[in-house]
Design an enzyme around this catalytic site. Structure first.
Site, short mmCIF file in Angstrom:
data_model
loop_
_atom_site.label_atom_id
_atom_site.label_comp_id
_atom_site.label_asym_id
_atom_site.label_seq_id
_atom_site.Cartn_x
_atom_site.Cartn_y
_atom_site.Cartn_z
CB SER A 1 34.23 -122.12 -12.59
OG SER A 1 32.91 -122.51 -12.28
CG MET B 1 24.75 -116.52 -12.67
SD MET B 1 25.59 -117.89 -13.49
CE MET B 1 26.58 -118.49 -12.14
CG MET C 1 27.92 -113.26 -17.49
SD MET C 1 28.78 -114.54 -16.55
CE MET C 1 28.62 -115.98 -17.62
CG ASP D 1 32.15 -116.72 -15.46
OD1 ASP D 1 32.59 -117.81 -15.84
OD2 ASP D 1 31.29 -116.59 -14.56
C1 DX5 Z 1 28.41 -119.92 -16.43
C2 DX5 Z 1 29.23 -119.75 -15.17
C3 DX5 Z 1 30.68 -119.94 -15.38
C4 DX5 Z 1 31.08 -121.33 -15.80
C5 DX5 Z 1 32.30 -121.22 -16.67
O1 DX5 Z 1 27.09 -119.58 -16.19
O2 DX5 Z 1 29.04 -118.44 -14.64
O3 DX5 Z 1 31.44 -119.53 -14.25
O4 DX5 Z 1 31.36 -122.16 -14.70
O5 DX5 Z 1 32.54 -122.46 -17.22
P1 DX5 Z 1 33.42 -122.65 -18.52
O6 DX5 Z 1 34.79 -122.09 -18.24
O7 DX5 Z 1 33.40 -124.12 -18.71
O8 DX5 Z 1 32.75 -121.88 -19.65
ZN ZN Z 2 30.52 -117.74 -13.03
#
Ligand code: DX5
Ligand code: ZN
Length: 222
Positions: free
Chosen positions: A8, A68, A137, A175
């Protein structure tokens, strides 16, 4: 299917984005995960179209765009034009989800639906056959670097059971808070695409970290 890795870029260095994209290009990563936050659906704002277009200019891997945002229908075409290969919308943000999924496909993109940690998997029953991807999530969306929520394993297994019955080629993506420690158990539960932000970008050798995540084998929990 060997599980896919999607770093990401929310955790990348935005002042050296080209450098970080080229790192991903050279790595064993499969997709580039692109987090779009609108300050409404989630309490944070990330970046918009000019940044996605810039990423797409240098990326040699598909852009996995995670919206999002409220009312995502307004922007599907713009994200497809900016270079998205996969567009994932949140089930909590869509009133007419079936219509939204068809619209994504008509734009030539793969269609994904994301579920927040509190949203039950059973809500997918009547849409799963139409999807290319389900994103579970494993943190509350809005920020990178949060702690992984354990209930995720159960939800992945539930999605896997639905997929086995009606959509065996479904991508099951996880994620939030993904790292080398939880990767084996996530894959064992049925995840086949793993997003990782901070774990990749704060590591000393991101290319090696991606390779290790890719090489991890599934283990069944004790
Ligand atoms: C959170 C995002 C994720 C985030 C993950 O709202 O959707 O994609 O970038 O980051 P890490 O791996 O640091 O939890
Ligand atoms: Zn994400």
């Amino acid at each position: 299917m060997k599980h896919l890795i999607a770093p990401s870029i929310l955790a990348a260095n935005f002042a050296h984005l080209q450098h970080d994209i080229e790192m991903i290009n050279q790595s064993e990563a499969d997709w580039i995960h692109v987090d779009i936050m609108d300050g409404m659906f989630v309490p944070n704002i990330s970046f918009g179209f000019p940044v996605v277009e810039a990423v797409n200019r240098y990326a040699t891997k598909p852009l996995d765009v995670h919206l999002m945002i409220v009312d995502p229908d307004r922007y599907l075409k713009a994200f497809a034009n900016a270079g998205a290969s996969i567009i994932t919308v949140h089930i909590e943000a869509c009133t007419h989800l079936h219509r939204t999924v068809q619209a994504i496909k008509e734009l030539g993109c793969k269609a994904g639906v994301a579920l927040n940690p509190h949203t039950p998997v059973s809500l997918l029953e009547d849409i799963i056959a139409d999807l290319d991807l389900v994103l579970i999530m494993s943190v509350n969306p809005g920020f990178g670097g949060q702690k992984f929520i354990h209930n995720t394993y159960k939800k992945i297994a539930q999605v896997k059971a639905l997929a086995d019955a009606s959509n065996p080629s479904l991508y099951i993506e996880v994620d939030g808070g993904v790292n080398l420690q939880n990767t084996p158990q996530l894959v064992a539960a049925g995840a086949n695409a793993l997003v990782a932000g901070n774990f990749v970008f704060t590591s000393e050798h991101p290319i090696d970290t991606i390779a290790q995540m890719k090489a991890a084998s599934p283990v069944l929990s004790a």
